[in-house]
Enzyme design. Structure first.
Site, PDB file in Angstrom:
ATOM      1  N   ARG A  68       0.871  -0.958  -0.029  1.00 22.54           N
ATOM      2  CA  ARG A  68      -0.199  -0.087  -0.073  1.00 22.54           C
ATOM      3  C   ARG A  68       0.772   1.236   0.109  1.00 22.54           C
ATOM      4  NH1 ARG A  68      -4.710  -1.876   2.892  1.00 22.54           N
ATOM      5  NH2 ARG A  68      -5.152  -3.911   2.205  1.00 22.54           N
ATOM      6  N   ARG A  73       1.155   1.077  10.216  1.00 25.07           N
ATOM      7  CA  ARG A  73       0.675   1.343   8.957  1.00 25.07           C
ATOM      8  C   ARG A  73       1.968   1.289   8.224  1.00 25.07           C
ATOM      9  NH1 ARG A  73      -3.930   4.020   7.628  1.00 25.07           N
ATOM     10  NH2 ARG A  73      -4.271   4.435   9.830  1.00 25.07           N
ATOM     11  N   GLU A 108      -8.331  -1.494  14.277  1.00 22.43           N
ATOM     12  CA  GLU A 108      -8.738  -2.455  13.195  1.00 22.43           C
ATOM     13  C   GLU A 108      -7.611  -3.464  12.714  1.00 22.43           C
ATOM     14  OE1 GLU A 108      -8.751  -3.907   9.292  1.00 22.43           O
ATOM     15  OE2 GLU A 108      -8.187  -1.736   9.157  1.00 22.43           O
ATOM     16  N   SER A 125     -11.228  -6.466   8.227  1.00 19.75           N
ATOM     17  CA  SER A 125     -12.486  -5.880   7.484  1.00 19.75           C
ATOM     18  C   SER A 125     -13.059  -7.163   6.772  1.00 19.75           C
ATOM     19  CB  SER A 125     -12.135  -4.861   6.866  1.00 19.75           C
ATOM     20  OG  SER A 125     -11.886  -3.612   7.414  1.00 19.75           O
ATOM     21  N   ARG A 177      -0.323  -6.809  12.091  1.00 19.81           N
ATOM     22  CA  ARG A 177      -1.187  -6.274  13.197  1.00 19.81           C
ATOM     23  C   ARG A 177      -1.426  -7.084  14.507  1.00 19.81           C
ATOM     24  NH1 ARG A 177      -4.849  -1.036  11.578  1.00 19.81           N
ATOM     25  NH2 ARG A 177      -3.487   0.111  10.542  1.00 19.81           N
TER      26      ARG A 177
END
Length: 442
Positions: free
Chosen positions: A277, A292, A364, A367, A407
């Site tokens: 990303r 991140r 988070e 998802s 994570r």
């Protein structure tokens, strides 16, 4: 992607749904106007082609009657039509592209039970469909308690020695990390544990897909064209390939341009892959640690099913991802995302947020989204209903993280940290750590 015919038939419903999506001003009237121009071009082009065919027959008849003047007049008219038809076809292609580009930039429509809101403040905690025990709060591990002030993952002793951001910056720049020793092993153990869980207990087929994909694959799942700046691309001759932002892209595209038999459904795929990303727009956010990153590992879950089963499959997929948290003893909550916080392709999304004691907050970690036929239309992925002779129908697609490995590593480090800087190993991971019950420490 939407069917323009549905928008023409349901303009008010479309406008209401789009008004609930964040920063979106698209209106049905604008799309219908483009479609009307397209339809008019097609009518003119069809009329010209039909007239050309009719005149061509009349030319033969005139020549048979030796009426050269009439034949010449008709031939002149046919020549004029032949000049018009290529320009008409070019106009048709142009307006088709205009309509397709407009439709391609529109996000999916939320399901009726999705809360309406502008951002994450509108998300609602979810306790399970009809009190489903698989998602009931009672199944969730409790928050850990500490006799000391818990640290963030990058300050924990074992991580501080084996999580190198400085050398990663020399190699690749910011938002990368080099994991070493016991922390690298723990990260690998997490990925293997998740794969084994989803393949052995949840019925997913393990896949090892390419990590580089064409633009068409990114378009199929909705990453392109709208979010071109969010991803990494590599030159490939005169074309390019994208580094996958998630294994959702190759896994979902396994059924592109195909017609499946209903008996084959549902299809369930899982993969452990790196994700890439660019984190565009995240400057200044989560600059320390691994939260991140430009590159991270993730176990992805993808389901392909019939329209009638997609909502149930969504709940099932959520339960599969929750099981990871439960087996690892990590406290978490589930949030039903509001209309303004959902992803582009989703009709409904649940976020699993894991508790991070070092940050004293939830973050988070997964998802889980149901997309309806939105991606299937972009991929031309269909199925033939059993025992019916009707035209094939579009499949429904779903995707979810099962879960983000990096994570999850953060969560294990923070939730199982000890005052001496060591980290206890959750029981579920000990077989993958050669029996180790702890790592690090003095």
């Amino acid at each position: 992607m939407f069917d323009i015919k549905w928008i023409r038939d349901n303009p008010d419903a479309f406008d209401k749904a789009m008004s609930q999506r964040k920063n979106l001003s698209v209106r049905s009237a604008d799309l219908i106007a483009i479609d009307e121009r397209r339809r008019q071009v097609i009518v003119r082009l069809n009329e010209a082609q039909e007239k050309r065919n009719t005149l061509s027959k009349q030319i033969g008849q005139a020549k048979a009657q030796k009426d050269e003047a009439k034949a010449a007049e008709l031939m002149a008219e046919v020549a004029r039509l032949k000049d018009f038809i290529p320009s008409g076809e070019a106009e048709e292609r142009a307006v088709e592209k205009e309509l397709r580009d407009a439709l391609s930039a529109i996000p999916n429509m939320a399901l009726d039970d999705v809360p309406v809101g502008d951002d994450e403040s509108g998300n609602v905690e979810y306790f399970g469909l009809n009190g489903s025990p698989a998602t009931a709060a009672g199944m969730r591990p409790a928050k850990p308690s500490f006799a000391f002030a818990p640290k963030e993952h990058f300050d924990i002793g074992v991580a501080d020695k084996n999580m190198d951001f400085e050398i990663a910056a020399k190699l690749s720049g910011s938002r990368f990390v080099v994991l070493k020793g016991q922390v690298a092993r723990l990260e690998r153990a997490l990925g293997q544990f998740m794969l084994d869980l989803h393949t052995n207990e949840h019925g997913y087929l393990e896949v090892q897909p390419p990590f580089l994909v064409r633009d068409e694959a990114m378009y199929g799942t909705g990453q392109l064209p709208k979010f071109d700046g969010d991803f990494f691309f590599t030159a490939h001759g005169e074309s390019r390939l994208a580094l996958i932002p998630t294994a959702e892209v190759p896994l979902t595209n396994l059924v592109r341009e195909s017609i499946l038999a209903e008996e084959e459904l549902p299809l369930r795929f899982t993969a452990l892959t790196p994700s890439f990303r660019s984190e565009a727009g995240s400057a200044g956010r989560d600059t320390r640690g691994m939260l991140r990153q430009h590159q991270f590992n993730k176990v992805e879950l993808v389901s392909v099913t019939t329209p009638e089963e997609s909502v149930n499959e969504h709940e099932r997929m959520l339960a599969c991802a929750e099981t990871v948290m439960q087996r690892l003893g990590l406290h978490y909550r589930v949030m039903n995302l509001c209309t303004g916080d959902m992803g582009f392709s989703a009709r409904k999304t649940y976020d699993i947020e894991v508790w991070l004691p070092g940050q004293d907050t939830y973050r988070e970690i997964s998802s889980v989204s149901v997309c309806g036929d939105f991606q299937a239309r972009r991929m031309e992925a269909r199925y033939r209903p059993a025992g019916e002779k009707q035209a094939p129908r579009y499949v429904h697609t779903l995707n979810g993280s099962g879960t983000a490995v990096g994570r999850c590593l953060i969560a294990v480090l923070e939730n199982y940290q000890q005052e001496d800087g060591s980290v206890l190993i959750p029981e579920a991971l000990q077989p993958y750590m050669n029996g180790l019950t702890a790592i690090g420490g003095r």
